[in-house]
Scaffold this active site. Structure first.
Site, PDB file in Angstrom:
ATOM      1  N   ASP A 207     -52.207   3.673 -31.441  1.00  0.00           N
ATOM      2  CA  ASP A 207     -51.466   4.717 -30.785  1.00  0.00           C
ATOM      3  C   ASP A 207     -50.475   5.074 -32.118  1.00  0.00           C
ATOM      4  O   ASP A 207     -49.297   4.076 -32.313  1.00  0.00           O
ATOM      5  CB  ASP A 207     -50.650   3.988 -29.998  1.00  0.00           C
ATOM      6  CG  ASP A 207     -50.081   5.000 -29.388  1.00  0.00           C
ATOM      7  OD1 ASP A 207     -49.673   6.459 -29.417  1.00  0.00           O
ATOM      8  OD2 ASP A 207     -48.524   4.933 -28.351  1.00  0.00           O
TER       9      ASP A 207
ATOM     10  N   GLU B 246     -43.626  12.196 -31.520  1.00  0.00           N
ATOM     11  CA  GLU B 246     -44.392  12.011 -29.744  1.00  0.00           C
ATOM     12  C   GLU B 246     -43.975  10.557 -29.269  1.00  0.00           C
ATOM     13  O   GLU B 246     -43.065  10.575 -27.900  1.00  0.00           O
ATOM     14  CB  GLU B 246     -45.925  11.795 -29.612  1.00  0.00           C
ATOM     15  CG  GLU B 246     -46.488  12.174 -28.152  1.00  0.00           C
ATOM     16  CD  GLU B 246     -46.775  10.340 -27.726  1.00  0.00           C
ATOM     17  OE1 GLU B 246     -46.980  10.513 -26.455  1.00  0.00           O
ATOM     18  OE2 GLU B 246     -46.119   9.390 -27.952  1.00  0.00           O
ATOM     19  N   GLU B 247     -43.709   9.653 -30.148  1.00  0.00           N
ATOM     20  CA  GLU B 247     -43.365   8.653 -29.961  1.00  0.00           C
ATOM     21  C   GLU B 247     -40.871   8.748 -29.057  1.00  0.00           C
ATOM     22  O   GLU B 247     -41.144   8.268 -28.126  1.00  0.00           O
ATOM     23  CB  GLU B 247     -43.089   7.497 -30.568  1.00  0.00           C
ATOM     24  CG  GLU B 247     -44.603   7.520 -31.011  1.00  0.00           C
ATOM     25  CD  GLU B 247     -45.591   6.405 -29.780  1.00  0.00           C
ATOM     26  OE1 GLU B 247     -45.126   6.121 -28.635  1.00  0.00           O
ATOM     27  OE2 GLU B 247     -46.484   6.164 -29.698  1.00  0.00           O
TER      28      GLU B 247
END
Ligand SMILES: *[C@@H]1O[C@H](CO)[C@@H](O)[C@H](O)[C@H]1NC(C)=O
Ligand SMILES: *[C@@H]1O[C@H](CO)[C@@H](O)[C@H](O)[C@H]1NC(C)=O
Ligand SMILES: *[C@@H]1O[C@H](CO)[C@@H](O)[C@H](O)[C@H]1NC(C)=O
Ligand SMILES: *[C@@H]1O[C@H](CO)[C@@H](O)[C@H](O)[C@H]1NC(C)=O
Ligand SMILES: *[C@@H]1O[C@H](CO)[C@@H](O)[C@H](O)[C@H]1NC(C)=O
Ligand SMILES: *[C@@H]1O[C@H](CO)[C@@H](O)[C@H](O)[C@H]1NC(C)=O
Ligand SMILES: *[C@@H]1O[C@H](CO)[C@@H](O)[C@H](O)[C@H]1NC(C)=O
Ligand SMILES: *[C@@H]1O[C@H](CO)[C@@H](O)[C@H](O)[C@H]1NC(C)=O
Ligand SMILES: *[C@@H]1O[C@H](CO)[C@@H](O)[C@H](O)[C@H]1NC(C)=O
Length: 736
Positions: free
Chosen positions: A363, A401-402
């Site tokens: 990820d 995004e995280e």
């Protein structure tokens, strides 16, 4: 003679308006699919995961440059950055976070966590402080108090504690990861008065084959005893914390202050720390108080779990020390194009994020490396065949995004009007987790094309091929077959996309058809090493994609071929009939069951029942209409043309800014994000929320028809959906 003329016309139409713009579709398709190279994916993955790269850091800027260069070298057009100023959060590398067990009176420490995970594969994991354990947007500071164990930290878990007389007020709440988004757990704990939160990975979730080192990483994909899950605690689908609903562009002006963000509980004030099961053992095994055996809160440790409050040695308390800071940073999305030859203003968009909590080999590195390969394969195919897609293919690499879908949300907010006009579909891959099966979340109008594409991609797992399942679809259907689509029993399960990755803004804010797909285990929606130090390329090479990156290659082939179909089919493959089927036989059938039942018991709901009947009749009309159009599309080129130009905007009909005043970013009438769990999605939640208010209301008067009352509120909520369906029908009328 007339017949002959007719035949000639038909032949001509088929020639200029075939299934694809490309007369050599079969060749283009196979060249494109074969151009995806697993070893190239591996090479890129190695490059982009060499260093930890959290959003807003110089290391992440370097990854962005690498991606932009790869895309340019591959031959994408107009590769450029889109920058935003976002409020991010960081730990302090010089002062790691700790949990200690101390003596209340003397302050003497009995046990203290190191705050850093042990390095296991030194040549991949040794960057100084890569291993630091932290959570973004935690409050900063130290808290001392008695521990209470709150299982998964859901509303029902806190209610259970209340029921058995345990208050979490001013306590340090210990919660295991799993079942819902971590931010929702912390928000609830704070609401119930907790002083600090410890989030830990329980062996029941991350070490299911046992905690003995022979059963865990690097010998398997299960979490080793020192691993922790990092992540964000921000709760909102609004992208940047200070600029909900507007883009965080450089000379803009924030809509919120940091203090307001705390007030609205978008971020917590209390300190929050992640623990490994190796460390959590020392706390949980010493808890006093009642056993949890009756309450389904036992995890995977070898002792009996207790709720607390406090330790079996009543002199001991917990101390949580967190060093956390907020900083405004420049984030950079990367955009690149292959311009369409026929419809350059219709965009087929592929996206993935590139920022990571540590090295991020799964990820998001797995998705990022595959996207670069898809770009390379497209351009190479164009060079080899002289083909160019009819519509524009747009490549997006999102930043931050995280921290909470920030890069993609700001982009969607900045380009809302343009995307609403031009975007055909948005195809998202966040990461590839495992080698079990393909898995997808998408909306009904895309079902048919997604299934068709999965049928042309070769199965990447040799054992599956030997078992007779030669395509990606075959294993997918075997693994996730459900009676999910009443009218299409051959479709595997495709759930509604939630706010777990960058597709959220595209679907929920502007109504663009989206898909989010991955390879995963049947039993696991997440994966044990999630957001840990151990997400380095070793996990792929030596644990779950050991056959020359066949799984990654397969995801690349699917992604490229799906994009090709949307870019090149003469009629954009979005199917309104399948949507109308799903609306009638699934969404509305379920709602009717609930509302008609309530209406039988409560005569005040007569308006709501009537409105639902009207909506149901309208959905029949839509189905009838779309079936007739399906026929015309196949036989009449002029219908096919207008259909294609209008069908990709159908989903916009369900965007209604008035739907959810508390969550203005959540504007899709049919598909909504649960505010109890941002990782889950539901249909028509604005309607079901009123239904549950009615179910809860004890006073008959609050249900009575009349302005502002619940019966009226329900009828209005149902009518909003009706306006959306009405809009879809209007979309296909020649005159308005
Ligand atoms: C603990 O369990 C005992 C026996 O079941 C019960 O009487 C007592 O109320 C419980 N205490 C709490 C705090 O739940
Ligand atoms: C508390 O629990 C731990 C772990 O189970 C045990 O080793 C210790 O003896 C207990 N202490 C007391 C005072 O009961
Ligand atoms: C229980 O688990 C702990 C921690 O993994 C381990 O050290 C201990 O040996 C286990 N005890 C038993 C009885 O299995
Ligand atoms: C969608 O993306 C999220 C974010 O990584 C992931 O956890 C989830 O499994 C994905 N779902 C599917 C079906 O791809
Ligand atoms: C994944 O699936 C395989 C095969 O079913 C199983 O052996 C393995 O334990 C699973 N891993 C996870 C993390 O669920
Ligand atoms: C697939 O993953 C499992 C773990 O879930 C692993 O045991 C197996 O070796 C992997 N297969 C390949 C081909 O990498
Ligand atoms: C479908 O629509 C057509 C044309 O509007 C109409 O004649 C027909 O009765 C409708 N069929 C049904 C089953 O509603
Ligand atoms: C939509 O799907 C239906 C059912 O599978 C099919 O009959 C119809 O031709 C499709 N419509 C279009 C426009 O592709
Ligand atoms: C209805 O009551 C349930 C159980 O008490 C509660 O969880 C839920 O939040 C309530 N819903 C509304 C809309 O008040």
């Amino acid at each position: 003679m007339r017949n002959l003329q007719f035949l000639i016309i038909c032949a001509f139409i088929l020639f200029v308006f075939g299934i694809d713009f490309d007369p050599n579709r079969a060749k283009t398709q196979s060249v494109l699919i074969n151009n995806i190279d697993g070893l190239k994916i591996k090479e890129t993955l190695k490059t982009i995961t060499a260093y930890p790269h959290v959003a807003g850091t110089p290391q992440n800027a370097r990854v962005a440059d690498t991606i932009a260069n790869l895309w340019k070298r591959a031959g994408l057009e107009d590769v450029h950055f889109k920058e935003y100023e976002a409020l991010l959060s960081y730990s302090d590398n010089d002062r790691p976070n700790h949990v200690s067990i101390i003596d209340k009176a003397t302050g003497k420490t009995f046990f203290k966590t190191i705050g850093m995970s042990p390095v296991i594969i030194p040549y991949e994991q040794s960057t100084p402080r890569a291993n630091i354990q932290w959570l973004a947007y935690s409050g900063d500071g130290t808290a001392i108090g008695e521990p209470v164990y709150a299982n998964y930290g859901r509303e029902e878990d806190f209610e259970k504690l209340k029921e058995i007389g345990i208050s979490v007020k001013d306590k340090i709440v210990v919660i295991r990861y799993g079942r819902c988004y971590r931010g929702n757990k912390v928000k609830l704990a704070q609401k119930y008065g907790a002083k600090a939160v410890i989030l830990y990975s329980d062996p029941a979730e991350v070490a299911q084959h046992g905690t003995h080192p022979s059963n865990t990483y690097p010998n398997s994909e299960w979490m080793p005893s020192g691993g922790v899950q990092r992540g964000s605690l921000k709760v909102s689908s609004g992208g940047d914390i200070l600029t909900p609903l507007v883009p965080a562009i450089k000379d803009g002006y924030p809509t919120l202050t940091i203090e307001e963000a705390y007030e609205k509980q978008i971020i917590p004030r209390i300190p929050v720390i992640p623990l490994s099961y190796g460390d959590a053992y020392h706390i949980l095994s010493r808890l006093s108080g009642n056993e949890t055996v009756d309450y389904d809160a036992q995890g995977g440790f070898n002792f009996t779990y207790r709720y607390g409050p406090g330790f079996n040695d009543s002199n001991s308390v917990i101390k949580v020390e967190v060093n956390s800071k907020l900083e405004t940073k420049t984030i950079r999305n990367i955009v690149g194009y292959i311009k369409g030859a026929v419809e350059p203003d219709q965009y087929v968009i592929l996206g993935n994020h590139y920022d990571a909590w540590v090295y991020g080999s799964i990820d998001p590195g797995s998705g990022t490396a595959v996207l670069a390969e898809v770009a390379r394969a497209f351009v190479k195919t164009m060079q080899q065949t002289n083909w160019r897609p009819a519509r524009t293919i747009m490549f997006c690499a999102w930043d931050a995004e995280e921290h909470g879908l920030i890069g993609s949300t700001e982009f969607v907010e900045e380009f809302e009007k343009q995307l609403s006009e031009r975007a055909v579909v948005y195809l998202n891959v966040d990461n590839i987790k495992s080698n079990g099966s393909f898995s997808a979340e998408t909306i009904p109008s895309m079902f048919a094309q997604v299934v068709e594409t999965a049928k042309v991609i070769r199965n990447p797992v040799e054992d599956e091929i030997r078992a007779g399942r030669t395509t990606v679809y075959d294993t997918w259907f075997k693994t996730f077959s459900t009676k999910f689509t009443p009218c299409h029993p051959d479709y595997p399960e495709m759930a509604i996309p939630a706010a777990s990755s960058d597709m959220a803004g595209f679907l929920n804010y502007i109504g663009i058809p989206v898909i989010n797909f991955t390879y995963r285990n049947a039993s696991w929606t997440q994966y044990p090493l999630y957001h840990s130090l151990y997400e380095t390329i070793f996990a792929q090479e030596h644990i779950f994609d050991t056959n020359d990156f066949a799984i990654h290659r397969s995801i690349g082939q699917f992604w490229a071929e799906l994009a090709r179909s949307y870019a090149d089919k003469t009629v954009i493959p979005l199917n309104v009939t399948i949507f109308a089927d799903q609306l009638k036989y699934n969404y509305l059938a379920e709602l009717r069951g609930v509302v008609y039942d309530l209406a039988l018991k409560h005569s005040e709901l007569v308006d709501s029942a009537n409105q639902l009947k009207i909506l149901s009749d309208l959905s029949d009309r839509l189905l009838n209409r779309s079936r007739i159009i399906d026929n015309q599309v196949q036989n009449d080129i002029s219908v096919a043309k207008w259909y294609s130009n209008r069908v990709f905007k159908v989903e916009r009909c369900f965007i209604n800014p008035n739907m959810s005043p508390e969550q203005p970013q959540n504007r899709h009438l049919l598909y909504s994000i649960s505010d109890k769990n941002n990782y889950a999605a539901a249909t028509m939640s604005h309607v079901y929320d009123v239904v549950s208010e009615i179910e809860n209301a004890t006073d008959v008067n609050t249900r009575k028809d009349g302005p502002g009352q619940l019966g009226v509120k329900l009828a209005r909520a149902i009518a909003l959906v009706q306006y959306g369906v009405n809009c879809v029908i209007n979309q296909f009328d020649d005159v308005i």
